[in-house]
Design a protein around this motif. Structure first.
Motif, PDB file in Angstrom:
ATOM      1  N   PHE A 114       1.186  -2.810 -10.544  1.00 44.27           N
ATOM      2  CA  PHE A 114       2.123  -3.812  -9.333  1.00 44.27           C
ATOM      3  C   PHE A 114       2.551  -3.431  -8.400  1.00 44.27           C
ATOM      4  O   PHE A 114       2.959  -2.402  -8.352  1.00 44.27           O
ATOM      5  N   ALA A 115       2.187  -4.370  -7.024  1.00 42.04           N
ATOM      6  CA  ALA A 115       3.291  -3.673  -6.215  1.00 42.04           C
ATOM      7  C   ALA A 115       3.699  -4.187  -5.051  1.00 42.04           C
ATOM      8  O   ALA A 115       3.193  -5.984  -5.276  1.00 42.04           O
ATOM      9  N   GLN A 116       5.119  -4.393  -5.214  1.00 40.38           N
ATOM     10  CA  GLN A 116       6.369  -5.687  -4.265  1.00 40.38           C
ATOM     11  C   GLN A 116       6.270  -4.765  -3.049  1.00 40.38           C
ATOM     12  O   GLN A 116       7.233  -3.785  -2.984  1.00 40.38           O
ATOM     13  N   GLU A 167       0.505  -1.351   0.194  1.00 37.31           N
ATOM     14  CA  GLU A 167       0.024  -0.574  -0.101  1.00 37.31           C
ATOM     15  C   GLU A 167       0.798   1.422   0.153  1.00 37.31           C
ATOM     16  O   GLU A 167       0.453   2.525  -0.360  1.00 37.31           O
ATOM     17  N   GLU A 168       1.772   1.308   0.421  1.00 36.81           N
ATOM     18  CA  GLU A 168       2.788   2.086   0.922  1.00 36.81           C
ATOM     19  C   GLU A 168       3.296   2.763  -0.203  1.00 36.81           C
ATOM     20  O   GLU A 168       3.371   4.050  -0.907  1.00 36.81           O
ATOM     21  N   ALA A 169       3.751   1.794  -1.520  1.00 39.51           N
ATOM     22  CA  ALA A 169       4.225   1.798  -2.767  1.00 39.51           C
ATOM     23  C   ALA A 169       3.124   2.548  -3.483  1.00 39.51           C
ATOM     24  O   ALA A 169       2.988   3.189  -4.731  1.00 39.51           O
ATOM     25  N   ILE A 170       1.593   1.730  -3.477  1.00 39.67           N
ATOM     26  CA  ILE A 170       1.068   2.237  -4.671  1.00 39.67           C
ATOM     27  C   ILE A 170       0.892   3.749  -4.230  1.00 39.67           C
ATOM     28  O   ILE A 170       0.447   4.553  -5.284  1.00 39.67           O
ATOM     29  N   PHE A 171       0.333   4.002  -3.430  1.00 38.11           N
ATOM     30  CA  PHE A 171       0.323   5.485  -2.871  1.00 38.11           C
ATOM     31  C   PHE A 171       1.332   6.672  -3.035  1.00 38.11           C
ATOM     32  O   PHE A 171       1.175   7.487  -3.445  1.00 38.11           O
ATOM     33  N   GLY A 172       2.600   6.302  -3.013  1.00 39.80           N
ATOM     34  CA  GLY A 172       3.555   6.418  -3.665  1.00 39.80           C
ATOM     35  C   GLY A 172       3.587   7.117  -4.521  1.00 39.80           C
ATOM     36  O   GLY A 172       4.385   7.836  -5.861  1.00 39.80           O
ATOM     37  N   LEU A 173       3.088   5.999  -5.588  1.00 37.33           N
ATOM     38  CA  LEU A 173       2.986   5.911  -6.699  1.00 37.33           C
ATOM     39  C   LEU A 173       2.349   6.582  -7.705  1.00 37.33           C
ATOM     40  O   LEU A 173       2.339   7.463  -8.989  1.00 37.33           O
ATOM     41  N   LEU A 174       1.117   6.443  -7.259  1.00 39.39           N
ATOM     42  CA  LEU A 174       0.164   7.355  -6.963  1.00 39.39           C
ATOM     43  C   LEU A 174       0.765   8.650  -7.587  1.00 39.39           C
ATOM     44  O   LEU A 174       0.218  10.101  -7.979  1.00 39.39           O
TER      45      LEU A 174
END
Length: 164
Positions: free
Chosen positions: A66-68, A8-15
């Motif tokens: 995609f997030a990992q 989730e942290e990665a997705i919010f960063g991407l957004l």
């Protein structure tokens, strides 16, 4: 209060870095933290990967991201593992002409570290409480070998995706 997962942290960063762009023009996102590393990327329709998350954008468009996340693979954790491993295996120990022995333990207290810049000096306390001095050699070829060994990049991966 809710704690975000690494994904989730990665997705919010991407957004956040791509919020004013069309998804087809997005940049990927990498968060190299102290304790963990995460990344996220948008793939166009038709490409489906494990760990893909549906995300609803402000314009009501549904996309897959995609997030990992890799816990314990942050820069501080890896750096400490590298130094502890260097001291534990005795590799990189100073040679006999400039080896300094601890007065109490008669063990080497200076260690050469190929992954640190030449002439870098740092006192370090290992996980076991041993105080040593790290001296950088700035040897990138040896550093790559040491990091590959530390991360076990040649190890068998039973449940992909793996870290290498």
């Amino acid at each position: 209060v809710e704690i975000l997962s690494g994904e989730e942290e990665a997705i919010f960063g991407l957004l956040s870095v791509n919020m004013d762009k069309d998804p087809n023009d997005w940049y990927g996102f990498l968060d190299l933290g102290g304790s963990s590393t995460q990344y996220a990327v948008y793939y166009p329709k038709g490409i489906v990967l494990a760990n893909s998350q549906n995300v609803l954008l402000q314009n009501h468009q549904m996309i897959k991201i995609f997030a990992q996340s890799y816990p314990n693979y942050g820069q501080d954790v890896i750096r400490n593992r590298y130094i502890d491993n260097l001291v534990q295996k005795g590799g990189g120990e100073a040679n006999a002409t400039n080896l300094v022995l601890d007065v109490n333990t008669k063990e080497a207290s200076y260690y050469y570290a190929d992954c640190f810049n030449r002439n870098y000096h740092e006192p370090y306390t290992t996980q076991g409480g041993r105080k040593v001095m790290i001296r950088g050699t700035g040897n990138p070829e040896n550093c790559i070998k040491e990091i590959d060994e530390l991360l076990e990049v040649d190890s068998y991966c039973p449940l992909p995706p793996c870290g290498a």
